[in-house]
Each structure stands twice: as structure tokens, then as C-alpha cells.
Design a protein around this motif. Structure first.
Motif, PDB file in Angstrom:
ATOM      1  N   LEU A   1      23.316 -10.050   3.908  1.00  0.00           N
ATOM      2  CA  LEU A   1      23.669  -9.234   3.009  1.00  0.00           C
ATOM      3  C   LEU A   1      24.989  -8.850   2.944  1.00  0.00           C
ATOM      4  O   LEU A   1      25.736  -8.695   4.143  1.00  0.00           O
ATOM      5  N   LYS A   2      25.780  -8.968   1.916  1.00  0.00           N
ATOM      6  CA  LYS A   2      27.287  -9.020   1.869  1.00  0.00           C
ATOM      7  C   LYS A   2      27.659  -7.396   1.611  1.00  0.00           C
ATOM      8  O   LYS A   2      26.976  -6.741   1.121  1.00  0.00           O
ATOM      9  N   ALA A   3      28.918  -7.173   2.209  1.00  0.00           N
ATOM     10  CA  ALA A   3      29.505  -5.928   2.128  1.00  0.00           C
ATOM     11  C   ALA A   3      29.501  -5.487   0.536  1.00  0.00           C
ATOM     12  O   ALA A   3      30.125  -6.356  -0.143  1.00  0.00           O
ATOM     13  N   GLY A   4      29.182  -4.235   0.118  1.00  0.00           N
ATOM     14  CA  GLY A   4      29.290  -3.895  -1.174  1.00  0.00           C
ATOM     15  C   GLY A   4      28.087  -4.626  -2.242  1.00  0.00           C
ATOM     16  O   GLY A   4      28.025  -4.320  -3.233  1.00  0.00           O
ATOM     17  N   CYS A   5      26.999  -4.943  -1.430  1.00  0.00           N
ATOM     18  CA  CYS A   5      25.772  -5.526  -2.163  1.00  0.00           C
ATOM     19  C   CYS A   5      25.026  -4.189  -2.851  1.00  0.00           C
ATOM     20  O   CYS A   5      25.333  -2.896  -2.403  1.00  0.00           O
ATOM     21  N   SER A   6      24.151  -4.376  -3.901  1.00  0.00           N
ATOM     22  CA  SER A   6      23.653  -3.288  -4.676  1.00  0.00           C
ATOM     23  C   SER A   6      22.535  -2.684  -3.600  1.00  0.00           C
ATOM     24  O   SER A   6      22.026  -3.388  -2.780  1.00  0.00           O
ATOM     25  N   PRO A   7      22.558  -1.264  -3.399  1.00  0.00           N
ATOM     26  CA  PRO A   7      21.512  -0.581  -2.650  1.00  0.00           C
ATOM     27  C   PRO A   7      20.026  -1.023  -2.883  1.00  0.00           C
ATOM     28  O   PRO A   7      19.477  -1.248  -1.828  1.00  0.00           O
TER      29      PRO A   7
END
Length: 444
Positions: free
Chosen positions: A257-263
Motif C-alpha cells: 500500500l502506497k502512502a496516501g492510498c484511499s482509506p
């Protein structure tokens, strides 16, 4: 002006009126780490009433705790009066506060040393009364003072310690770690909404795997998400999951999971296999494999229950449950009829479904053929072919003599399926299909 400019201006105004004023907390930590702060806070010896007098465009959001929000167009800064907090009966808010003229006294009530630094915005001098700079240099999350006291004041700080350690790739100092282990069972005294929000930050800041490993190591995981703790040791068929058990597989996906991915994507990844532990069936005899029959259906219901427990919005719950419910459908995409495939890619926020599938494959067998198949289909298929305008409407069916009712939906779905499959392309062909399929007319 942006938040940094507004914070600096607030400090200048307070100082020009005879008050102390410093940038404080996470923004100072991030500035020293050469990161962009998410927000800015100011600490001052001015009372809330005085702050509101000097800044008419301010919001009284927590004046009883010494906190005022100063706004300027889109920017806002929290301004807090130096204080000591007395008692925490509810495990979150101080029973009362005593204002202070001393920044030293103020920082001692805060959570972790790295979050208790002050910065003079005019001289860039850093005031460090609790060893925060040492914590930054050593890469340590250390509670201020006695860790048990800090965590009893606000038990959410236990998850925050985990989140900061994961986010900055720091270690949790030994006595702070042991205090979390001791008090982990009390985390559920915190409201579900606050736990949800803290876990969502942990999932979306780019260090979700380490965060969940630390939740497990501290004993917090079985308290806040026992369903995820139960994935540990649940074996999977090695031909599909050479990486290991469900817990290991989930961790590998979280790592992607990348930083800033959707919750919602992050929670969908976390919960996508939550139905495997209760549906586990061991391999029975030669040539048989481990099975998880109906784990998708079971997992979808479990995901909905978890979302309800953590007070997610209805929209977020629906999307997270849809991610769980549809994650295995990708195995069938090469064999899907055109109409089925087009309806599949029309799922709400389909890009999240596609990314979950990519992570799922990359964290197990590594076969991305179906992922690439869908990407090619989306690239090569015009949007108007995926979502074509309706050839017939309910009004058209009424004109043909059909009465509104359940049959309407059935007929319109049949017409759309024929359209998506390319068997019909205009209104005349659609009307002919209806007359052919229902030769007796509306009374069928």
C-alpha cells in the motif's frame, strides 16, 4: 496565506502584544526531519480569551481546554495556551486545566518526546525540555515522563505510538513498549471512531505492514481487530500461496500500500481474506488441497460487521464490503461474456478493485495475467461501449403495452445484456428483441 505563513504571523502578533509564542508539536518534528508538516500548532501563554481578542476570525472549539482555532481563508492553525492537565477520568480529556506561563510545564503533558519540541519561528531556535531531539537522532518513540501515566490519560496514545514508530521507522523505547503491552486490553475504552481514524492513518501513511506487526507485538491487534489476529497460522494451499499463511499474505499486501492510498482500498486489502479462518478446511487425503469454501461470502459479512463496529459511514462500508465480495471474480475475467465483464468493470471505484487484485497476486503466486487482461480491456474499450446509453426505457415499454412492475426490470436487463454483448445496437433491434422474447405481449 498557507498554514505555515499563518502560524508565523500568529506568533508575531502574539509576541508584539507581550506574549510568548512558539510552533509546537508535530510540525516542529516534521520540520526537523525535513518533512512537510500536515498542519501547524502554536503554543502561547496568552489565554484563549486573549487569543480570540487578538484574532477575531477564530473558532472557540476547545477553549475549556485552552484551545482556539485561528483561521485565514483556507488555512487554519490551532493555538493552545500553556497548561497543565489535571486528572483524566474519561481516559481522554483532562478533568480540568491550569494555565501556565511556562513552556516547560506545557510540554510535559504531551504524549511523546519527539512531539514536544518548540520552535521560535523568528530565530529557528529549538526548545527541547524532554529529550525530543535525542529521540529524533536515535529513532526512538518514548513517552514523556512515566509511560503508564501518559497512556492512562489517553489510551489512544498506545496506537499512536505504534503509528509513529511505523511511519518514521523508529523503535518504541523499552519502558514505553512494556506499558503498552500491560495496558493493551484497555484500548477499547477509547471510542470506536477514534480507533478507526487512528488505524486508517496507520494503513494509509505508507508503513502499514510495520504498523500491523507492531500492533501484534504489543498485544493491541487482538483487542482492536481480533478477526485479523485470527489469520495467524491459518495455512493456505502452497500452489497458490507459496508465501505462507493468511497473516503473512495480508502483511505482504499491506506492505504494497502506497502512502496516501484511499482509506477504503486500505481497509479492503486488510479485510479481503478475513473470512478464511472460519472457513478453513484442511487437505483431506492425497491430491486434496486446503479449502476455504464460501470464504468470500463469510468475509463480506464479517467486513460489514467490522465496519459497523468501527462506525464507518454507509458509503465506506459499502465500498469496503464490495472490495471483499468481488476480489475473487478476477480469476474468471478471461471467460466472462462481454456483458458480464463490462458490468464488472462498472463497479463503483473499480480502480480500487483492480489495485487490490494486483496486490493480491503480487503477494502470492505472482501471476498478473488477469490483471493485465483487464487493463488492456479498459485501454482498448471506449467508455461508451462499457456504459452505453439505454436503447429502451420504461416509457418505451409502457408504449408497447407493458404495465410497470417487476417484469420491467427483467426486460430492461435483458435488453442491456444483448446490447453489451453486441447482439443489438439500436432501438428497433431492441424493440424486436422484446417482441420476440415476449410474443404473448405484456400479459406473459
Amino acid at each position: 496565506m498557507d498554514a505555515r505563513e499563518l502560524a508565523n504571523q500568529i506568533c508575531r502578533t502574539l509576541r508584539s502584544n507581550g506574549h510568548q509564542a512558539y510552533l509546537v508539536g508535530g510540525c516542529v518534528r516534521d520540520i526537523l526531519l525535513q518533512r512537510e508538516p500536515a498542519d501547524y500548532d502554536v503554543a502561547t501563554d496568552a489565554t484563549p480569551e486573549r487569543v480570540q481578542e487578538l484574532f477575531p476570525r477564530s473558532l472557540d472549539v476547545g477553549a475549556q481546554f485552552g484551545v482556539v482555532i485561528v483561521t485565514d481563508d483556507a488555512a487554519q492553525v490551532e493555538v493552545a495556551t500553556f497548561r497543565s492537565d489535571i486528572g483524566y477520568s474519561d481516559g481522554r480529556h483532562p478533568d480540568r486545566v491550569e494555565y501556565s506561563k511556562s513552556p516547560q510545564e506545557d510540554v510535559r503533558r504531551r504524549d511523546f518526546t519527539i512531539n514536544a519540541l518548540l520552535l521560535d519561528p523568528e530565530t529557528n531556535e529549538v526548545l527541547d525540555f524532554v529529550g525530543g531531539r535525542e529521540g529524533l537522532r536515535a529513532g526512538i518513540i518514548r513517552a514523556i515522563g512515566r509511560p503508564e501515566e501518559r497512556f492512562r490519560e489517553d489510551k489512544l496514545r498506545m496506537i499512536r505510538a505504534v503509528r509513529f514508530a511505523a511511519r518514521f521507522h523508529y523503535a518504541i523505547e523499552a519502558t514505553t513498549f512494556l506499558a503498552i503491552v500491560k495496558l493493551a486490553a484497555e484500548i477499547n475504552q477509547v471510542s470506536a471512531e477514534r480507533i478507526r481514524d487512528e488505524l486508517t492513518k496507520l494503513l494509509t501513511e505508507g508503513a502499514a505492514r510495520r504498523g500491523f506487526e507492531l500492533l501484534d507485538e504489543t498485544g493491541l491487534l487482538p483487542e482492536v481487530l481480533p478477526e485479523i489476529a485470527n489469520t495467524k497460522g491459518v495455512e493456505q494451499p502452497p500452489q497458490f500461496h507459496p508465501e505462507g499463511d493468511v497473516w503473512v499474505h495480508t502483511l505482504l499486501m499491506l506492505e504494497g500500500l502506497k502512502a496516501g492510498c484511499s482509506p477504503t482500498l486500505a481497509w479492503g486489502v486488510l479485510l479481503h481474506d478475513v473470512g478464511k479462518p472460519p472457513t478453513f478446511k484442511p487437505a483431506a487425503g492425497p491430491g486434496r488441497r486446503i479449502r476455504f469454501d464460501e470464504h468470500v461470502e463469510v468475509g463480506t459479512k464479517m467486513a460489514e460487521a467490522i465496519c459497523k463496529r468501527l462506525r464507518f459511514s454507509n458509503d465506506d462500508t459499502e465500498q469496503i464490503a464490495a472490495l471483499v465480495a468481488n476480489h475473487l471474480r478476477f480469476k474468471d475475467v478471461p471467460q466472462m461474456k462481454p456483458s458480464t465483464l463490462k458490468r464488472f468493470v462498472r463497479l463503483n471505484r473499480f480502480e480500487e478493485h483492480l489495485e487490490l487484485h494486483r496486490l493480491d497476486c503480487s503477494s502470492s503466486h505472482g501471476n498478473l495475467e488477469n490483471y493485465e487482461f483487464v487493463r488492456r480491456f479498459l485501454a482498448e474499450t471506449p467508455p461508451e461501449k462499457v456504459r452505453p446509453p439505454r436503447l429502451l426505457t420504461g416509457d418505451d415499454l409502457r408504449e408497447m403495452g407493458f404495465e410497470p412492475g417487476p417484469l420491467f426490470k427483467k426486460i430492461l436487463e435483458e435488453v442491456e445484456e444483448a446490447q453489451l454483448d453486441g447482439r443489438i445496437s439500436d432501438r428497433e433491434e431492441a424493440a424486436r428483441l422484446v417482441r420476440t422474447s415476449y410474443p404473448q405481449g405484456p400479459d406473459v
